[in-house]
Motif scaffolding. Structure first.
Motif, PDB file in Angstrom:
ATOM      1  N   THR A  21     -24.916 -16.064 -12.307  1.00  0.00           N
ATOM      2  CA  THR A  21     -23.602 -16.647 -12.050  1.00  0.00           C
ATOM      3  C   THR A  21     -23.157 -16.086 -10.702  1.00  0.00           C
ATOM      4  O   THR A  21     -23.934 -15.426 -10.005  1.00  0.00           O
ATOM      5  CB  THR A  21     -22.592 -16.265 -13.150  1.00  0.00           C
ATOM      6  N   ALA A  22     -21.902 -16.305 -10.339  1.00  0.00           N
ATOM      7  CA  ALA A  22     -21.415 -15.795  -9.056  1.00  0.00           C
ATOM      8  C   ALA A  22     -21.397 -14.269  -9.020  1.00  0.00           C
ATOM      9  O   ALA A  22     -21.469 -13.668  -7.942  1.00  0.00           O
ATOM     10  CB  ALA A  22     -20.018 -16.342  -8.779  1.00  0.00           C
ATOM     11  N   SER A  23     -21.344 -13.621 -10.206  1.00  0.00           N
ATOM     12  CA  SER A  23     -21.158 -12.168 -10.210  1.00  0.00           C
ATOM     13  C   SER A  23     -22.221 -11.386 -10.980  1.00  0.00           C
ATOM     14  O   SER A  23     -22.195 -10.158 -10.981  1.00  0.00           O
ATOM     15  CB  SER A  23     -19.778 -11.823 -10.789  1.00  0.00           C
ATOM     16  N   VAL A 110     -27.978 -16.234 -24.038  1.00  0.00           N
ATOM     17  CA  VAL A 110     -26.834 -16.674 -23.240  1.00  0.00           C
ATOM     18  C   VAL A 110     -26.174 -15.432 -22.652  1.00  0.00           C
ATOM     19  O   VAL A 110     -25.883 -14.469 -23.377  1.00  0.00           O
ATOM     20  CB  VAL A 110     -25.819 -17.467 -24.086  1.00  0.00           C
ATOM     21  N   VAL A 111     -25.950 -15.437 -21.344  1.00  0.00           N
ATOM     22  CA  VAL A 111     -25.330 -14.308 -20.649  1.00  0.00           C
ATOM     23  C   VAL A 111     -23.926 -14.718 -20.217  1.00  0.00           C
ATOM     24  O   VAL A 111     -23.745 -15.750 -19.554  1.00  0.00           O
ATOM     25  CB  VAL A 111     -26.165 -13.889 -19.424  1.00  0.00           C
ATOM     26  N   ARG A 112     -22.954 -13.898 -20.588  1.00  0.00           N
ATOM     27  CA  ARG A 112     -21.567 -14.155 -20.203  1.00  0.00           C
ATOM     28  C   ARG A 112     -21.124 -13.098 -19.187  1.00  0.00           C
ATOM     29  O   ARG A 112     -21.243 -11.896 -19.442  1.00  0.00           O
ATOM     30  CB  ARG A 112     -20.650 -14.135 -21.421  1.00  0.00           C
ATOM     31  N   ALA A 113     -20.625 -13.561 -18.048  1.00  0.00           N
ATOM     32  CA  ALA A 113     -20.080 -12.688 -17.008  1.00  0.00           C
ATOM     33  C   ALA A 113     -18.568 -12.673 -17.170  1.00  0.00           C
ATOM     34  O   ALA A 113     -17.901 -13.700 -16.985  1.00  0.00           O
ATOM     35  CB  ALA A 113     -20.473 -13.200 -15.628  1.00  0.00           C
ATOM     36  N   ILE A 114     -18.030 -11.513 -17.535  1.00  0.00           N
ATOM     37  CA  ILE A 114     -16.604 -11.407 -17.847  1.00  0.00           C
ATOM     38  C   ILE A 114     -15.919 -10.616 -16.732  1.00  0.00           C
ATOM     39  O   ILE A 114     -16.103  -9.400 -16.596  1.00  0.00           O
ATOM     40  CB  ILE A 114     -16.399 -10.717 -19.207  1.00  0.00           C
ATOM     41  N   SER A 121     -20.756 -18.264 -17.647  1.00  0.00           N
ATOM     42  CA  SER A 121     -21.927 -18.023 -18.494  1.00  0.00           C
ATOM     43  C   SER A 121     -23.134 -18.769 -17.958  1.00  0.00           C
ATOM     44  O   SER A 121     -23.005 -19.755 -17.220  1.00  0.00           O
ATOM     45  CB  SER A 121     -21.653 -18.444 -19.938  1.00  0.00           C
ATOM     46  N   VAL A 122     -24.317 -18.291 -18.343  1.00  0.00           N
ATOM     47  CA  VAL A 122     -25.569 -18.937 -17.983  1.00  0.00           C
ATOM     48  C   VAL A 122     -26.544 -18.747 -19.141  1.00  0.00           C
ATOM     49  O   VAL A 122     -26.559 -17.695 -19.786  1.00  0.00           O
ATOM     50  CB  VAL A 122     -26.146 -18.355 -16.672  1.00  0.00           C
TER      51      VAL A 122
END
Length: 228
Positions: A21-23, A110-114, A121-122
């Motif tokens: 993701t962006a981060s 599933v990966v969540r960027a918080i 997420s990706v």
């Protein structure tokens, strides 16, 4: 290769392409060939490689399903918090239990960027791996004429490359009749042993075949003996 109980020697390491993701950027790695050790759940190490922005947490959600069946869904999570290193690796685990059975499995992640003010997420490319049965063996199998009929008993064990455990399941018992195997009788396996009195007098010298069946985590195995 991970040094973990129950990994066959021919296992190969498989790794997902990094998802971003962006981060955050994350990939997961595991050995793709496993074998049950005993009647307990098999825990499989999962290596997570990540990089993230300083103020971003990572929540990974893993789901293990059996290929060809949606009835098995073993779920887990891994977490990287803002106080952790901004890049590195962590060791997590996924699991398959005897009730799930052996065969080919798929890992979905599933990966969540918080971030403080947003979440993205990706989904990583899925990985597949195999879970194989432990190798079973019947031993000390005897068939003896007794007052009540014919007593059949023996031991049922299963092993991987490390050790041997008590098998589970049911033993199918058949006696030779007219050059064929007769109708089956069944004996439950308890603590790796089976013991059943067949309410029928069988002629001494008759061949008997015992077969271990219905073990969700170990293979079939057969042994023959003659009635005494």
């Amino acid at each position: 290769m991970f040094a973990w109980l129950g990994v066959p020697a021919h296992a190969e390491i498989v790794q997902s392409p990094a998802g971003s993701t962006a981060s955050v950027q994350v990939s997961v790695t595991l050995d793709n060939d496993w074998q049950f050790v005993d009647a307990e759940c098999l825990f499989i190490p999962l290596l997570v490689t990540y990089g993230r922005a300083d103020d971003t947490s990572i929540l990974g959600e893993t789901t293990v399903t059996k290929v060809g069946s949606e009835s098995v869904r073993n779920e887990g999570t891994f977490l990287v918090l803002p106080g952790d290193a901004v890049s590195g690796q962590l060791l997590d685990e996924i699991f398959v239990c005897p009730a799930d059975g052996t065969g080919e499995y798929r890992l979905s992640t599933v990966v969540r960027a918080i971030e403080p003010a947003s979440e993205d997420s990706v989904e990583l490319d899925p990985l597949t791996f195999w879970v194989r049965p432990a190798s079973s063996r019947l031993s000390r199998v005897t068939a003896v004429s007794v007052h009540e009929g014919t007593r059949v008993r023996g031991r049922a064990t299963a092993s991987d490359s490390v050790g041997r455990s008590a098998a589970t399941g049911v033993v199918e018992i058949r006696f030779a009749k007219n050059r064929r195997w007769g109708a089956p009788y069944y004996a439950s396996v308890t603590d790796g042993r089976f013991d059943r009195v067949i309410p029928q007098s069988i002629t001494p010298g008759t061949r008997m075949k015992a077969t271990l069946t219905r073990c969700s985590w170990c293979s079939r195995a057969s042994r023959t003996a003659r009635v005494r």
